[in-house]
Design an enzyme around this catalytic site. Structure first.
Site: not given
Length: 212
Positions: A10, A151
């Protein structure tokens, strides 16, 4: 048989610049993060993926929205690639964790395979989740390219799993905000084709804090 998985971290969240552990907590993208995500989406277009999978958290989903708009593909939410549950570390600054949990903080940096966060997950828990994701994608997308917006912990664990490496090699891979890496996953000759690409960010690039 091979599936090409483009692992995408992200873009920068509101908490990344200040070094606050996020885990399952849900901060949104920063202003810089929105700009990073827009550039990331354009950089991924050339790979012609057929599907986008995203962790359900805001920072990943908001990043995936830019990719979805650029590539005209829907977003598929997948819980297997959600961030590790940092448990009691969630919401704490790195310096606070270092002071309150000095031994565990040291182990997280140098022996991550031994750590289970208080009231949270272990790295092995994440490893099992991302391994399942890879197997599912292998069955569903043979011969295709997909994007997984995730992540830092599940992405690094995915490289360990995909390349059949010991879990203690977890920290051996760079994973900056809004970076992408390409794993050609199969059971015979997996290849890490690209790692931690951020060239397209230029002045928007900010190196990640490795402790997070």
């Amino acid at each position: 048989m091979v599936v090409r998985i483009i692992y995408t971290r992200h873009a920068e969240s509101l908490w990344n610049p200040i070094g606050r552990y996020q885990g399952r907590l849900d901060p949104e993208l920063s202003d810089r993060g929105h700009k990073q995500a827009e550039r990331l989406a354009k950089a991924l277009k050339k790979y012609n993926p057929v599907a986008i999978y995203s962790s359900p958290l805001k920072r990943t989903y908001m990043t995936a929205e830019y990719i979805s708009k650029e590539l005209n593909l829907p977003i598929n939410i997948n819980e297997d690639i959600i961030e590790i549950d940092h448990g009691d570390w969630s919401g704490m600054l790195v310096k606070e964790v270092r002071e309150k949990y000095p031994d565990m903080f040291h182990d997280w940096l140098y022996h991550p395979e031994t750590v289970k966060f208080p009231n949270g997950e272990s790295l092995y828990d994440v490893y099992e989740r991302v391994k399942k994701f890879q197997e599912d994608m292998f069955k569903k997308h043979d011969g295709e390219t997909i994007i997984a917006v995730s992540h830092t912990v599940p992405i690094r664990a995915s490289f360990v799993s995909g390349l059949n490496l010991p879990l203690e090699k977890f920290w051996s891979f760079g994973c900056d905000n809004a970076s992408y890496s390409i794993l050609d996953f199969d059971h015979i000759r997996p290849i890490l084709y690209k790692l931690n690409n951020t060239y397209f960010l230029e002045e928007l690039f900010v190196p990640a804090l490795d402790a997070l």
